[in-house]
Design a protein around this motif. Structure first.
Motif, PDB file in Angstrom:
ATOM      1  N   ARG A 129      15.865  40.159  62.331  1.00  0.00           N
ATOM      2  CA  ARG A 129      15.835  40.740  60.986  1.00  0.00           C
ATOM      3  C   ARG A 129      16.644  42.020  60.915  1.00  0.00           C
ATOM      4  NH1 ARG A 129       9.432  39.706  60.308  1.00  0.00           N
ATOM      5  NH2 ARG A 129       9.577  37.468  60.010  1.00  0.00           N
ATOM      6  N   LEU A 130      16.562  42.841  61.969  1.00  0.00           N
ATOM      7  CA  LEU A 130      17.300  44.111  61.953  1.00  0.00           C
ATOM      8  C   LEU A 130      18.805  43.846  61.888  1.00  0.00           C
ATOM      9  CD1 LEU A 130      17.372  47.171  62.219  1.00  0.00           C
ATOM     10  CD2 LEU A 130      17.362  46.901  64.682  1.00  0.00           C
ATOM     11  N   ALA A 131      19.290  42.925  62.748  1.00  0.00           N
ATOM     12  CA  ALA A 131      20.726  42.631  62.769  1.00  0.00           C
ATOM     13  C   ALA A 131      21.175  42.090  61.420  1.00  0.00           C
ATOM     14  CB  ALA A 131      21.028  41.632  63.882  1.00  0.00           C
ATOM     15  N   ALA A 132      20.378  41.176  60.840  1.00  0.00           N
ATOM     16  CA  ALA A 132      20.753  40.579  59.554  1.00  0.00           C
ATOM     17  C   ALA A 132      20.821  41.648  58.475  1.00  0.00           C
ATOM     18  CB  ALA A 132      19.750  39.500  59.173  1.00  0.00           C
ATOM     19  N   MET A 133      19.855  42.573  58.502  1.00  0.00           N
ATOM     20  CA  MET A 133      19.838  43.630  57.494  1.00  0.00           C
ATOM     21  C   MET A 133      21.079  44.507  57.621  1.00  0.00           C
ATOM     22  SD  MET A 133      17.165  46.745  57.300  1.00  0.00           S
ATOM     23  CE  MET A 133      18.162  48.051  57.961  1.00  0.00           C
ATOM     24  N   MET A 134      21.452  44.864  58.869  1.00  0.00           N
ATOM     25  CA  MET A 134      22.597  45.740  59.058  1.00  0.00           C
ATOM     26  C   MET A 134      23.895  45.046  58.646  1.00  0.00           C
ATOM     27  SD  MET A 134      21.217  48.495  60.033  1.00  0.00           S
ATOM     28  CE  MET A 134      22.691  49.443  60.312  1.00  0.00           C
ATOM     29  N   VAL A 135      24.019  43.740  58.961  1.00  0.00           N
ATOM     30  CA  VAL A 135      25.230  43.014  58.564  1.00  0.00           C
ATOM     31  C   VAL A 135      25.328  42.961  57.047  1.00  0.00           C
ATOM     32  CG1 VAL A 135      26.343  40.759  58.591  1.00  0.00           C
ATOM     33  CG2 VAL A 135      25.403  41.684  60.683  1.00  0.00           C
ATOM     34  N   ALA A 136      24.181  42.729  56.374  1.00  0.00           N
ATOM     35  CA  ALA A 136      24.213  42.652  54.913  1.00  0.00           C
ATOM     36  C   ALA A 136      24.607  43.995  54.315  1.00  0.00           C
ATOM     37  CB  ALA A 136      22.837  42.227  54.393  1.00  0.00           C
ATOM     38  N   LEU A 137      24.059  45.082  54.881  1.00  0.00           N
ATOM     39  CA  LEU A 137      24.416  46.415  54.385  1.00  0.00           C
ATOM     40  C   LEU A 137      25.912  46.670  54.555  1.00  0.00           C
ATOM     41  CD1 LEU A 137      23.506  49.261  53.424  1.00  0.00           C
ATOM     42  CD2 LEU A 137      23.258  49.867  55.815  1.00  0.00           C
ATOM     43  N   THR A 138      26.436  46.318  55.745  1.00  0.00           N
ATOM     44  CA  THR A 138      27.859  46.512  56.013  1.00  0.00           C
ATOM     45  C   THR A 138      28.716  45.722  55.029  1.00  0.00           C
ATOM     46  OG1 THR A 138      27.281  46.648  58.328  1.00  0.00           O
ATOM     47  CG2 THR A 138      29.599  46.393  57.820  1.00  0.00           C
ATOM     48  N   ALA A 139      28.335  44.457  54.792  1.00  0.00           N
ATOM     49  CA  ALA A 139      29.146  43.597  53.923  1.00  0.00           C
ATOM     50  C   ALA A 139      29.174  44.151  52.504  1.00  0.00           C
ATOM     51  CB  ALA A 139      28.590  42.172  53.936  1.00  0.00           C
ATOM     52  N   PHE A 140      28.022  44.587  52.011  1.00  0.00           N
ATOM     53  CA  PHE A 140      27.982  45.118  50.641  1.00  0.00           C
ATOM     54  C   PHE A 140      28.814  46.389  50.541  1.00  0.00           C
ATOM     55  CE2 PHE A 140      26.049  48.085  47.602  1.00  0.00           C
ATOM     56  CZ  PHE A 140      26.285  47.377  46.433  1.00  0.00           C
ATOM     57  N   LEU A 141      28.609  47.305  51.487  1.00  0.00           N
ATOM     58  CA  LEU A 141      29.362  48.556  51.459  1.00  0.00           C
ATOM     59  C   LEU A 141      30.860  48.281  51.545  1.00  0.00           C
ATOM     60  CD1 LEU A 141      29.128  51.693  51.572  1.00  0.00           C
ATOM     61  CD2 LEU A 141      29.378  51.479  54.020  1.00  0.00           C
ATOM     62  N   ALA A 142      31.229  47.329  52.424  1.00  0.00           N
ATOM     63  CA  ALA A 142      32.648  47.023  52.614  1.00  0.00           C
ATOM     64  C   ALA A 142      33.261  46.507  51.313  1.00  0.00           C
ATOM     65  CB  ALA A 142      32.817  45.995  53.724  1.00  0.00           C
ATOM     66  N   LEU A 143      32.521  45.677  50.594  1.00  0.00           N
ATOM     67  CA  LEU A 143      33.050  45.121  49.344  1.00  0.00           C
ATOM     68  C   LEU A 143      33.331  46.243  48.348  1.00  0.00           C
ATOM     69  CD1 LEU A 143      33.761  42.598  47.783  1.00  0.00           C
ATOM     70  CD2 LEU A 143      31.423  42.511  46.956  1.00  0.00           C
ATOM     71  N   MET A 144      32.374  47.160  48.198  1.00  0.00           N
ATOM     72  CA  MET A 144      32.549  48.254  47.235  1.00  0.00           C
ATOM     73  C   MET A 144      33.703  49.159  47.650  1.00  0.00           C
ATOM     74  SD  MET A 144      30.574  47.812  44.857  1.00  0.00           S
ATOM     75  CE  MET A 144      29.765  46.261  44.744  1.00  0.00           C
ATOM     76  N   VAL A 145      33.751  49.482  48.949  1.00  0.00           N
ATOM     77  CA  VAL A 145      34.804  50.369  49.436  1.00  0.00           C
ATOM     78  C   VAL A 145      36.179  49.730  49.242  1.00  0.00           C
ATOM     79  CG1 VAL A 145      35.770  51.368  51.530  1.00  0.00           C
ATOM     80  CG2 VAL A 145      33.359  51.614  51.047  1.00  0.00           C
ATOM     81  N   GLN A 146      36.218  48.408  49.471  1.00  0.00           N
ATOM     82  CA  GLN A 146      37.503  47.730  49.328  1.00  0.00           C
ATOM     83  C   GLN A 146      37.962  47.711  47.870  1.00  0.00           C
ATOM     84  OE1 GLN A 146      37.577  43.737  50.791  1.00  0.00           O
ATOM     85  NE2 GLN A 146      39.521  44.177  51.761  1.00  0.00           N
ATOM     86  N   LEU A 147      37.012  47.479  46.947  1.00  0.00           N
ATOM     87  CA  LEU A 147      37.359  47.548  45.528  1.00  0.00           C
ATOM     88  C   LEU A 147      37.907  48.928  45.204  1.00  0.00           C
ATOM     89  CD1 LEU A 147      34.388  45.718  43.787  1.00  0.00           C
ATOM     90  CD2 LEU A 147      36.735  44.942  44.037  1.00  0.00           C
ATOM     91  N   TYR A 148      37.273  49.960  45.765  1.00  0.00           N
ATOM     92  CA  TYR A 148      37.739  51.321  45.493  1.00  0.00           C
ATOM     93  C   TYR A 148      39.135  51.537  46.059  1.00  0.00           C
ATOM     94  CZ  TYR A 148      37.982  56.316  45.120  1.00  0.00           C
ATOM     95  OH  TYR A 148      38.390  57.575  44.793  1.00  0.00           O
ATOM     96  N   ALA A 149      39.349  51.057  47.277  1.00  0.00           N
ATOM     97  CA  ALA A 149      40.655  51.268  47.912  1.00  0.00           C
ATOM     98  C   ALA A 149      41.758  50.587  47.102  1.00  0.00           C
ATOM     99  CB  ALA A 149      40.632  50.728  49.340  1.00  0.00           C
ATOM    100  N   ILE A 150      41.439  49.402  46.547  1.00  0.00           N
ATOM    101  CA  ILE A 150      42.431  48.693  45.745  1.00  0.00           C
ATOM    102  C   ILE A 150      42.641  49.420  44.416  1.00  0.00           C
ATOM    103  CG2 ILE A 150      42.878  46.553  44.504  1.00  0.00           C
ATOM    104  CD1 ILE A 150      41.455  45.097  46.782  1.00  0.00           C
TER     105      ILE A 150
END
Lengths: 503, 111
Positions: free
Chosen positions: A77-98
């Motif tokens: 559960r911990l690993a899944a939670m961290m991957v989900a957090l990373t994926a969401f943050l990455a999506l937002m950051v990437q939208l910002y970078a673009i």
């Protein structure tokens, strides 16, 4: 075997070289493929989150080699939670970078971004200590490239320091791993957990040395005093969206501490006892105090947010040092919150920099374009990171204070409450200097095209903070089950199927 | 032989740390390289020292030495080699951009 477990590593690992090799001259194609990969990563993370919530921990045996001989990835559960957090943050950051055009200011932004995601997701999923080192190196080498993206004097010079500091950290990591291997003869985390628990008395001293070395390595990643020197310069000089993505990179250090010191060296281990918790707590409190004083004294917006990030890591490590299911659950809630809040503030700092032309807080400048909106976003981010109601920072700190009742209560409560006040003052001062004093210049704002995508990305992160606040009850109970799974240890060890002999 | 290996690791580490604490980038990079040599020997020794024993299966072998540490050393060498190349490039870029190869940040602004 559930092949989805390796998808968060394989997906970026396939997309990134494709971007480098086939689309290096076409930014639009790069953006499309990179964004599609990140969206797909979010989907995979959601699947993994749903799988881990209902199933016991599951191991993925690479090449079908049985543990501990082969390398395993373990989804819990911990690993899944961290991957989900990373994926969401990455999506937002990437939208910002673009949206903000940061990806246009240098080469290979999207490829490095995907390699970075590969390293971070791999570090969260791996069930092997040496493999953790390898994924640390993957995420670091991508972060070196991202950190100096766009070039420039200040950025390159802090880049050299950042790389040198982390190379020393990697060397320490190898020393720690070799020491552990020489005592236990294995590097598979589940196997380590079993062998450390039954270690003969004579080996305990070497094991404690190895444990302290590991703690030092993770402290470098997590910017824990006395290893925090690299963070302010690096984060303040890194491009805004990269600094926002790095918000999850310090959390890799926190994750590694939670994983290693609750699985391999839990406080009930006879060889080590509560030794590591006793080391961690004072360091965390000093980190928190140092971060808060830094927030109060910072002369530029980037450094202000960087010190805010240090203070949030201090709070997080304070909670982690409890090493009980309640404190771990509180720490995980604060981890989710502080990652999002730090990212919001780094992106707002970048929005301000793009319009104001200078991050210097003292220097008087004319008002900036879209000031009302940016000031409100800064206000929300500052409230969140300082831990004022009504946002999730308040709930997070409340849970941490509640969970840490005990012999150290006076020190913990005192430090957390006083530093919160210092941070409120620091952020209030920065906000008034940036957004109110500017009107005294009586000049008009320079026009600046509002890029919808950037604001949408910051808005998405703020929405996530609000959602985390509103759903605090269900999220906390879910995190409670994550923490109890960690404390139980046996399901994680059983997932590795150590007792099954190879045919 | 234990004393030889141990003192080699110790000397390399000490020299590496001394050089890392220097002010200019070149000694720092050399220091990092020395540290990585030290750690490579150290990993190798963590599988216990043995003379003349093969790490892979062989019909004539009297015994075996631990093959895993050799694989770990190989990975560590590759990674530290790549990382050294990266820091050389970054340091070169910083030198060309800033005109100085000082390691500490000591700009006029005090950043």
């Amino acid at each position: 075997m559930n092949h989805w477990i390796i998808a968060p590593v394989v997906l970026p690992a396939v997309i990134a070289p494709l971007i480098v090799l086939l689309m290096r001259h076409d930014l639009v194609l790069q953006r499309v493929f990179s964004l599609a990969a990140t969206v797909a990563l979010c989907g995979v993370a959601a699947v993994l989150l749903a799988t881990a919530a209902t199933n016991p921990p599951e191991a993925y045996f690479l090449g079908n080699w049985p543990a501990p001989f082969g390398i395993v990835l373990v989804l819990d559960r911990l690993a899944a939670m961290m991957v989900a957090l990373t994926a969401f943050l990455a999506l937002m950051v990437q939208l910002y970078a673009i949206g903000s055009g940061w990806d246009r200011r240098g080469q290979h932004f999207h490829a490095l971004f995907q390699f970075q995601l590969m390293g971070i997701c791999g570090a969260f999923l791996t069930g092997d200590a040496f493999n953790l080192f390898v994924f640390f190196e993957v995420l670091l080498i991508a972060s070196y490239g991202l950190m100096i993206h766009g070039g420039g004097r200040a950025r390159l010079r802090s880049g050299v320091q950042y790389v040198a500091y982390n190379l020393v950290g990697s060397t320490l990591f190898l020393f720690a791993l070799a020491t552990i291997y020489s005592v236990t003869g294995t590097l598979n985390m589940a196997d380590l957990a079993e062998r450390v628990a039954t270690l003969p008395e004579g080996e305990a001293a070497i094991l404690r040395v190895a444990g302290v070395l590991l703690l030092a390595v993770f402290a470098i990643k997590g910017a824990l005093v006395p290893f925090q020197f690299w963070l302010p310069g690096t984060y303040a000089s890194a491009p805004g969206p990269v600094a926002a993505l790095f918000a999850v990179m310090t959390k890799v250090g926190a994750y590694a501490v939670i994983r290693v010191f609750s699985l391999i060296f839990p406080p009930e281990t006879p060889a080590t006892g509560a030794f590591f918790a006793e080391l961690l707590l004072p360091a965390a409190l000093v980190t928190l105090a140092l971060g808060a004083v830094g927030v109060l004294g910072a002369a530029s917006l980037g450094r202000l947010v960087a010190f805010g990030a240090i203070a949030s890591m201090g709070t997080l490590f304070t909670a982690i040092s409890g090493f009980s299911p309640e404190t771990t659950a509180a720490a995980l809630f604060y981890l989710l919150h502080s990652t999002l809040a730090t990212a919001v503030l780094f992106l707002v700092a970048d929005l301000v920099l793009a319009r104001r032309g200078s991050e210097d807080l003292i220097q008087r400048r004319p008002p900036i374009a879209q000031e009302g909106l940016i000031a409100s976003l800064f206000f929300v981010g500052a409230i969140a990171l300082a831990g004022m109601p009504p946002l999730s920072g308040f709930l997070g700190k409340l849970q941490i204070l509640d969970a840490l009742r005990g012999p150290n209560m006076v020190a913990v409560w005192g430090t957390v409450l006083v530093t919160s006040l210092l941070m409120i003052v620091g952020f209030a001062r920065a906000g008034s200097l940036l957004f109110w004093k500017s009107h005294e210049t009586l000049m008009e704002a320079d026009p600046h095209e509002p890029d919808v995508l950037s604001f949408a990305a910051v808005g998405g992160l703020v929405a996530a903070l609000v959602a985390l606040t509103l759903a605090a009850g269900p999220v906390s109970s879910a995190l409670g089950s994550v923490a109890s799974e960690l404390a139980e240890r046996t399901p994680y060890i059983a997932a590795n199927r150590l007792t099954e002999q190879p045919q | 032989m234990e004393i030889l290996v141990a003192s080699a690791v110790g000397t390399l580490t000490a020299a590496g740390i001394y050089l890392i604490l220097r002010m200019r980038t070149f000694p720092v990079i050399v220091g990092l390289a020395l540290l990585s040599y030290a750690v490579n020997v150290f990993i190798f020794a963590s599988g216990r020292l043995a003379v003349g024993l093969p790490p892979v299966l062989s019909k004539t072998a009297q015994g075996y030495t631990d093959p895993l540490t050799q694989a770990l050393v190989l990975t560590a060498i590759v990674i530290s080699f790549g990382m050294t190349a990266v820091i050389v490039m970054v340091a070169l870029g910083a030198f060309l951009e800033a005109g100085t190869d000082r390691m500490d940040s000591d700009d006029e602004a005090g950043q």
